[in-house]
Design an enzyme around this catalytic site. Structure first.
Site, PDB file in Angstrom:
ATOM      1  N   HIS A   1       0.768  -1.367  -0.143  1.00 23.68           N
ATOM      2  CA  HIS A   1      -0.060  -0.039  -0.025  1.00 23.68           C
ATOM      3  C   HIS A   1       0.900   1.316   0.093  1.00 23.68           C
ATOM      4  O   HIS A   1       0.223   2.412  -0.313  1.00 23.68           O
ATOM      5  CB  HIS A   1      -1.106   0.157   1.214  1.00 23.68           C
ATOM      6  CG  HIS A   1      -0.377   0.429   2.619  1.00 23.68           C
ATOM      7  ND1 HIS A   1       0.138  -0.761   3.320  1.00 23.68           N
ATOM      8  CD2 HIS A   1       0.004   1.331   2.826  1.00 23.68           C
ATOM      9  CE1 HIS A   1       0.489  -0.218   4.684  1.00 23.68           C
ATOM     10  NE2 HIS A   1       0.601   1.143   4.409  1.00 23.68           N
TER      11      HIS A   1
ATOM     12  N   ASP B   1      -0.881  -7.459   1.125  1.00 26.39           N
ATOM     13  CA  ASP B   1      -0.053  -6.165   1.241  1.00 26.39           C
ATOM     14  C   ASP B   1       1.469  -6.332   1.322  1.00 26.39           C
ATOM     15  O   ASP B   1       2.023  -6.346   2.658  1.00 26.39           O
ATOM     16  CB  ASP B   1      -0.505  -5.449   2.493  1.00 26.39           C
ATOM     17  CG  ASP B   1      -0.209  -4.080   2.455  1.00 26.39           C
ATOM     18  OD1 ASP B   1       0.316  -3.396   1.611  1.00 26.39           O
ATOM     19  OD2 ASP B   1      -0.494  -3.350   3.657  1.00 26.39           O
TER      20      ASP B   1
ATOM     21  N   GLY C   1       3.225   6.155   9.453  1.00 23.00           N
ATOM     22  CA  GLY C   1       4.680   6.436   8.985  1.00 23.00           C
ATOM     23  C   GLY C   1       5.446   5.179   9.123  1.00 23.00           C
ATOM     24  O   GLY C   1       6.527   4.993   8.926  1.00 23.00           O
TER      25      GLY C   1
ATOM     26  N   SER D   1       4.218   2.102   8.183  1.00 21.29           N
ATOM     27  CA  SER D   1       3.865   1.419   7.276  1.00 21.29           C
ATOM     28  C   SER D   1       5.153   0.606   6.569  1.00 21.29           C
ATOM     29  O   SER D   1       5.949   1.378   6.283  1.00 21.29           O
ATOM     30  CB  SER D   1       2.907   1.758   6.414  1.00 21.29           C
ATOM     31  OG  SER D   1       1.692   2.097   6.939  1.00 21.29           O
ATOM     32  N   GLY D   2       5.121  -0.686   6.389  1.00 21.85           N
ATOM     33  CA  GLY D   2       6.053  -1.208   5.415  1.00 21.85           C
ATOM     34  C   GLY D   2       7.332  -1.642   6.246  1.00 21.85           C
ATOM     35  O   GLY D   2       8.067  -2.462   5.992  1.00 21.85           O
TER      36      GLY D   2
END
Length: 835
Positions: free
Chosen positions: A642, A690, A784, A786-787
């Site tokens: 995403h 994701d 912030g 994410s990932g």
């Protein structure tokens, strides 16, 4: 100038000329004071007065020559000045402020003739002039009349709906302040509003200043000037090919062995057909279509809204795709190096996909239904219908898909197929496992329509009849995916249903360490001493049948030990479990206890220390922190899909990876991104699949291994217990209300929750997700992060594994709403295929 001074003082006419030259030199060089300059000027004036008294002979020929030279110079200067003014005020203005649009619409009630395919034919010129006059008249009388410059008709093609399909360019000269006035939506609206529709005529055809135009076919897209110049009539970079006989292959081969190449190939086929392109092989440098690419358009102009498919990396196995009409455009962008394309195209007769199917009453698969043009990729527009006829009795139709599933349509559009089953609308989605869709009706009608913006993957389904009163045999359990599994497999720790519906809300199996009953597979060789006798952790290297809870060695054999990978003990006979284990073993530069104070918190986090999480990466988009990532190797990172799903976020040139960093702005290595690989099944609505891989342009140097290190990838059989230590890290916000990002890398300890607990908090949780946090909400990831990684280790001192990727959640740190992470163990094969 020293030579000029040495030649002074000889008294002849030539000497006077030299004296003149010497005096000029003197004036131009010796300027230390104003007095000295004035004295030199006075001396030169006196000398010239004395020379003027002497009579001189005039040469009329020389005077004519000098006059001719003077006139030539003046004319040259005037030409240069005029050309410069034209460049500054006309050509440069047009190049800097020119805005280009590619458009198309269908002219109805006009018969297409073969001469329209030739741009130099009188028939093409006549039709093109007529259409050009109409478009020009529309925009000359519109709100953008002062900005409109011209229209150029590029191609005329026949359309399977009848009439002529017109492809055209429009050019506007737009000052920067008025750029919003010529957006593609605005220009489309002007053209549509100019079509006069008749209330009596219920079709989509109206009249555009007397020209019968299909209003639904109008499309205008902004384009690049380079696309316009490359596809213009007479360009050396455009080739046109025609397939006049159905099913006859026309070869296509493109080679670029030294210089770069940017060219187009326009394909057309016989009326009433569609174009099928087959790519046998494509050798290019993978770069997310930034440098090398092959873009296939469902039109004869490079229009963004008509992109059929984009090839951004090499192709080794043949891929075929089909247009929606009898035209197709191939756009090659190849950089320097040896680049090769091999393939062919052919005319494929467009046929109606209507099927009458009679099913037998007996059990077993009766046949197969496939997507239109199977096994080719689905075109942008297609339709197909199947009418099933059943024998009498309480029977229905069961469709078993291989990598596809149907769900009831919600308020969102269907992105991968629109289905109508007995007047009920469903949406299709691609997944990596099989499903069964049951229709409890005797003679159902199933209608399918393509709904993807570009070419989509094909699908197939086996059909059979089933008893509507008992979909599964009595000894089987009905999964939410429609599959039937044996009842004894319920709550056995294995996801037999492919969506965990056979494993959720199961009571924890008892630990039967004595007696004749075997210990539950969940407790066997999971790294924890569940039985006081230790019998559950003995004979763990014993080979067993391969399943989701056993570890598979490199030679294909499976052992009982679940977490055998990189645990420091060679468990497999081929010792493959201890290969590639230079990962997940950080060496912090100071004691962990010295990490910062509890005041520096992100939803319960504290400051990390230098070198503690060497796989943590900060991903910056346009210079700002946007997401996190983890180091997998010296060339590859892993993150969340995403982070890159939107069009503007998919350009790798806008991203920078900051590695080996504790404080924002002090990275040990900053790398550009070569390409981004988003999982092909990523679902932006529910964040399923994701996961994304990020390739660096340049590997980080091995000298930085103290600060940068890969994290270990888990085995597909990785098992979680209460003894696992898991931490989430990142530079995200400290709370939902926080407005300032921390500068120091934050870490927070979280616990892995069971899937049953996860589904109690969030109903749409797939098997490819896991929940981690604390039910009180005191520790969590936030915006912030994410990932970024969810790093886990089996026990203190062991290696760290990438168990999860920060994906989504309800707010940040809310009670009973833990963070949701991508379960990395489900994607090991996918990761290995790409890196």
């Amino acid at each position: 100038m020293e030579t000029a001074r040495e030649e002074g003082g000889q008294g002849s006419e030539d000497d006077a000329a030299r004296e003149d030259a010497r005096s000029v030199a003197d004036v131009s060089v010796e300027v230390p004071t104003v007095d000295a300059t004035l004295n030199k000027l006075c001396r030169r004036y006196n000398r010239r007065r004395r020379r003027a008294k002497k009579p001189k002979k005039k040469n009329p020929i020389l005077d004519l020559q000098n006059l001719a030279i003077l006139i030539t110079v003046v004319v040259f200067v005037i030409v240069v000045i005029m050309w410069s003014l034209l460049w500054v005020f006309i050509f440069r203005r047009e190049s800097n402020s020119g805005v280009y649009f590619a458009g198309m619409f269908r002219v109805a009630n006009v018969e297409f003739i073969p001469e329209y395919r030739q741009a130099d034919s009188s028939e093409f010129v006549s039709m093109a002039n007529r259409v050009q006059h109409v478009i020009t008249s529309v925009y000359r009388t519109s709100s953008v009349s002062r900005l409109y410059k011209q229209t150029v008709i590029s191609d005329l093609s026949n359309n399977n709906q009848g009439g002529v399909l017109v492809h055209f360019w429009m050019i506007f000269v737009v000052p920067h302040l008025k750029t919003p006035a010529v957006c593609e939506e605005c220009l489309s609206a002007i053209l549509r509003d100019s079509v006069l529709m008749s209330l009596k005529n219920r079709s989509s055809v109206g009249f555009l200043q007397g020209l019968p135009v299909d209003i639904d076919s109008i499309l205008v897209n902004v384009a690049l000037r380079s696309d316009y110049t490359s596809t213009a009539v007479g360009s050396q970079c455009v080739d046109k090919l025609y397939a006049g006989v159905p099913d006859v292959s026309v070869p296509l081969n493109v080679f670029s062995s030294w210089g770069s190449l940017s060219c187009y190939i326009k394909l057309t086929s016989t009326p009433g057909s569609v174009v099928r392109l087959t790519v046998n092989s494509l050798s290019i440098d993978p770069s997310d279509c930034v440098y090398d690419s092959l873009t296939v358009y469902d039109a004869l102009l490079p229009m963004r809204g008509m992109i059929l498919y984009r090839f951004c990396e090499s192709v080794s196995a043949p891929i075929s795709l089909v247009s929606t009409s009898n035209v197709m455009l191939l756009s090659f962008r190849l950089t320097q190096g040896r680049k090769i394309f091999r393939g062919f195209f052919q005319a494929l007769m467009d046929e109606q996909c209507i099927n009458m199917i009679a099913l037998p009453a007996g059990p077993g698969d009766a046949g197969v239904i496939t997507s239109p043009f199977y096994p080719n990729l689905l075109p942008r527009q297609c339709s197909c219908s199947w009418m099933f006829q059943m024998p009498s009795g309480p029977l229905g139709v069961a469709l078993r898909f291989q990598n596809y599933m149907l769900k009831l349509k919600d308020l969102q559009n269907c992105e991968h197929g629109w289905w109508k089953v007995n007047e009920i609308i469903y949406c299709g989605n691609y997944i990596d496992h099989s499903t069964v869709f049951r229709i409890p009706a005797q003679n159902p009608e199933v209608v399918f329509r393509c709904s993807s913006r570009s070419a989509d993957q094909p699908f197939s389904a086996t059909y059979s009849s089933y008893n509507t009163s008992q979909p599964c045999p009595e000894s089987h359990f009905l999964c939410s995916t429609g599959l039937c599994v044996e009842k004894f497999k319920r709550c056995d720790g294995l996801d037999d249903c492919q969506d965990e519906s056979d494993e959720i809300f199961c009571s924890k199996p008892p630990k039967i360490c004595g007696g004749s009953s075997p210990l539950h597979p969940l407790y066997i060789c999971n790294g924890e001493m569940d039985c006081s006798s230790g019998k559950d952790e003995t004979n763990c290297t014993q080979e067993t049948s391969c399943s989701g809870v056993s570890y598979q060695c490199g030679n294909g054999a499976c052992i009982l030990k679940k977490n055998a990978k990189c645990d420091g003990l060679p468990d497999c006979f081929d010792r493959s479990d201890e290969k590639d284990c230079a990962c997940g073993n950080p060496t912090p530069l100071k004691r962990i206890l010295d990490s910062a104070s509890p005041q520096q918190r992100i939803v319960g986090g504290i400051n990390a220390v230098e070198g503690e999480w060497p796989w943590q990466v900060s991903m910056h988009f346009s210079g700002q922190l946007y997401c996190g990532a983890s180091v997998l190797s010296d060339e590859w990172l892993i993150s969340a899909a995403h982070c890159f799903s939107k069009e503007r976020l998919s350009d790798p040139r806008m991203w920078m990876a900051h590695l080996g960093m504790l404080n924002q702005g002090n990275a040990k290595h900053v790398a550009e991104i070569r390409r981004i690989v988003v999982h092909e099944f990523y679902n932006a609505r529910n964040f399923d699949y994701d996961i994304a891989l990020v390739q660096l342009k340049k590997a980080w140097p091995s000298s930085l291994e103290q600060y940068i290190q890969p994290i270990c990838l888990p085995a597909a059989s990785q098992s979680f217990t209460d003894g696992h230590r898991c931490w989430v890290t990142g530079w995200g916000y400290r709370s939902e209300q926080d407005k300032v990002l921390p500068t120091v890398l934050q870490k927070a300890e979280v616990s892995i929750l069971s899937q049953s607990e996860c589904k109690r908090s969030y109903s749409p949780v797939s098997p490819r997700m896991l929940c981690a946090g604390v039910l009180s909400g005191e520790q969590d990831a936030c915006r912030g992060d994410s990932g970024g990684p969810l790093s886990c280790q089996a026990h203190a001192g062991s290696r760290w594994f990438l168990t999860g990727i920060v994906s989504w959640g309800s707010g940040c740190g809310r009670p009973n709403f833990p963070g949701v992470y991508t379960r990395v163990a489900k994607f090991i094969d996918w990761i290995q295929r790409h890196i």
